[in-house]
Design a protein around this motif. Structure first.
Motif, PDB file in Angstrom:
ATOM      1  N   SER A  81      36.587   6.476  56.244  1.00  0.00           N
ATOM      2  CA  SER A  81      36.296   7.693  56.695  1.00  0.00           C
ATOM      3  C   SER A  81      36.184   7.784  58.247  1.00  0.00           C
ATOM      4  CB  SER A  81      35.324   8.540  55.829  1.00  0.00           C
ATOM      5  OG  SER A  81      35.472   8.543  54.466  1.00  0.00           O
ATOM      6  N   PRO A  82      36.727   8.901  58.838  1.00  0.00           N
ATOM      7  CA  PRO A  82      36.482   9.135  60.235  1.00  0.00           C
ATOM      8  C   PRO A  82      34.925   9.266  60.645  1.00  0.00           C
ATOM      9  CG  PRO A  82      37.428  10.974  59.459  1.00  0.00           C
ATOM     10  CD  PRO A  82      37.451  10.099  58.274  1.00  0.00           C
ATOM     11  N   LYS A  83      34.479   8.339  61.467  1.00  0.00           N
ATOM     12  CA  LYS A  83      33.202   8.610  61.894  1.00  0.00           C
ATOM     13  C   LYS A  83      32.884   9.709  62.770  1.00  0.00           C
ATOM     14  CE  LYS A  83      32.769   4.703  59.620  1.00  0.00           C
ATOM     15  NZ  LYS A  83      32.085   4.670  58.236  1.00  0.00           N
ATOM     16  N   ALA A  84      31.480  10.312  62.540  1.00  0.00           N
ATOM     17  CA  ALA A  84      31.179  11.167  63.432  1.00  0.00           C
ATOM     18  C   ALA A  84      30.937  10.699  64.645  1.00  0.00           C
ATOM     19  CB  ALA A  84      29.763  11.895  62.696  1.00  0.00           C
ATOM     20  N   GLU A 116      29.879  11.603  51.112  1.00  0.00           N
ATOM     21  CA  GLU A 116      30.986  11.549  51.979  1.00  0.00           C
ATOM     22  C   GLU A 116      30.325  11.711  53.434  1.00  0.00           C
ATOM     23  OE1 GLU A 116      34.182  11.423  51.420  1.00  0.00           O
ATOM     24  OE2 GLU A 116      33.304  10.979  49.283  1.00  0.00           O
ATOM     25  N   LYS A 119      29.397   8.247  54.553  1.00  0.00           N
ATOM     26  CA  LYS A 119      30.586   7.502  55.064  1.00  0.00           C
ATOM     27  C   LYS A 119      30.958   7.713  56.390  1.00  0.00           C
ATOM     28  CE  LYS A 119      32.899   7.196  50.343  1.00  0.00           C
ATOM     29  NZ  LYS A 119      33.987   7.687  49.576  1.00  0.00           N
ATOM     30  N   ARG A 120      30.832   8.986  57.017  1.00  0.00           N
ATOM     31  CA  ARG A 120      31.076   9.131  58.538  1.00  0.00           C
ATOM     32  C   ARG A 120      29.938   8.823  59.293  1.00  0.00           C
ATOM     33  NH1 ARG A 120      33.998  11.781  54.932  1.00  0.00           N
ATOM     34  NH2 ARG A 120      35.982  13.092  55.469  1.00  0.00           N
TER      35      ARG A 120
END
Length: 314
Positions: A81-84, A116, A119-120
């Motif tokens: 998942s794309p990271k924040a 979710e 995950k970011r």
């Protein structure tokens, strides 16, 4: 020359028939068009090139789509998942959290959305009541006093999310082993008479959890309150915690999942909810409905269609 047609020396009469025009047997047939060899070769080459170009274009599209599918499948398989860019500390406050407790969509959201977000790269905690003996949740041994009651906390870290459960007999003794609408009352439409007390205590305990539990949250967090059961969280932040110098940088988002359930109660002294009397204006409203139902005053089995009273109750 003869009436039977024109013949050419050295040719069979049948050939003469083939050389005459089908529209006038006495006229010779029009010359057959001849295609230049160069023109034919050029046309064939252009047609062949166009066909190859179309195949290449189609093939490139297919390859791009296949590549994208491969990348998507690989990402799904790897759980990526794309990271924040700026990870936050997020605390969900909810009376439902699937699969531990659920009556509808609220439980599903609080059960899945935090996973979710984790995950970011966000640090995520959910806080909900401990309605049952949840397998995997362990006693933190942290006890605090909330509105004159001793409250404990159970904890389980699952899929990267800290699941915290507020422990008190008002939750466990009332609902143990029950599911669905029985979280709020024995039957649908007849809530527990002490729900206001139960969830006021829950909101105060939820605000204390990031401060007293050793999971690294502290005061710089963003609370996400859900439905009327956690409606006291933003009010307590503004009226109690910030004036005392706590949670000065904290944020709170309040979400409504079902506006039909509003947490309507008869007026109560604000001190019983852990609030100053100055907060009363944030809760009182005018209403034309003169009845509130609970387990002590259940609704009639056959609802009576009544016109709303013209009187407004405050």
């Amino acid at each position: 020359r003869g009436g039977g047609g024109c013949t050419t020396p050295g040719h069979h009469p049948d050939s003469a028939k083939r050389l005459t025009s089908p529209y006038n047997p006495h006229l010779p047939a029009p010359p057959r068009p001849r295609l230049s060899v160069d023109m034919a070769s050029s046309a064939a080459a252009v047609h062949q090139f166009a066909g190859v170009a179309a195949q290449l274009k189609k093939g490139s599209r297919t390859n791009v789509k296949a590549s994208r599918r491969t990348q998507t499948c690989a990402a799904m398989d790897s759980g990526y998942s794309p990271k924040a860019a700026k990870p936050m500390k997020i605390v969900f406050v909810s009376t439902e959290c699937a699969p531990w407790s659920k009556t509808g969509g609220l439980g599903d959201v609080v059960g899945s959305l935090p996973v979710e977000l984790a995950k970011r790269g966000h640090k995520v905690m959910t806080i909900s009541p401990r309605y049952d003996q949840y397998k995997g949740a362990w006693d933190t041994s942290v006890k605090i006093d909330i509105l004159g009651k001793q409250v404990g906390f159970f904890h389980e870290n699952k899929k990267g999310v800290d699941r915290v459960f507020v422990d008190h007999p008002l939750f466990l003794a009332k609902v143990w082993g029950k599911t669905g609408s029985k979280l709020y009352g024995k039957t649908n439409g007849s809530d527990f008479a002490d729900n206001q007390e139960r969830f006021a205590m829950f909101c105060k305990a939820a605000l204390e959890a990031p401060l007293v539990l050793p999971f690294g949250y502290g005061e710089d967090v963003c609370f996400v309150s859900n439905d009327w059961h956690s409606g006291l969280v933003p009010v307590l932040l503004n009226k109690v915690y910030r004036p005392s110098g706590r949670y000065t940088n904290a944020k709170c988002a309040f979400t409504v999942h079902n506006i039909a359930f509003q947490g309507r109660f008869w007026p109560t002294p604000m001190s019983e909810l852990g609030l100053p009397e100055s907060a009363s204006g944030d809760f009182f409203f005018e209403d034309s409905q003169s009845k509130l139902y609970n387990e002590n005053q259940p609704p009639p089995e056959t609802p009576v269609q009544e016109k709303p009273s013209p009187k407004k109750f405050r």
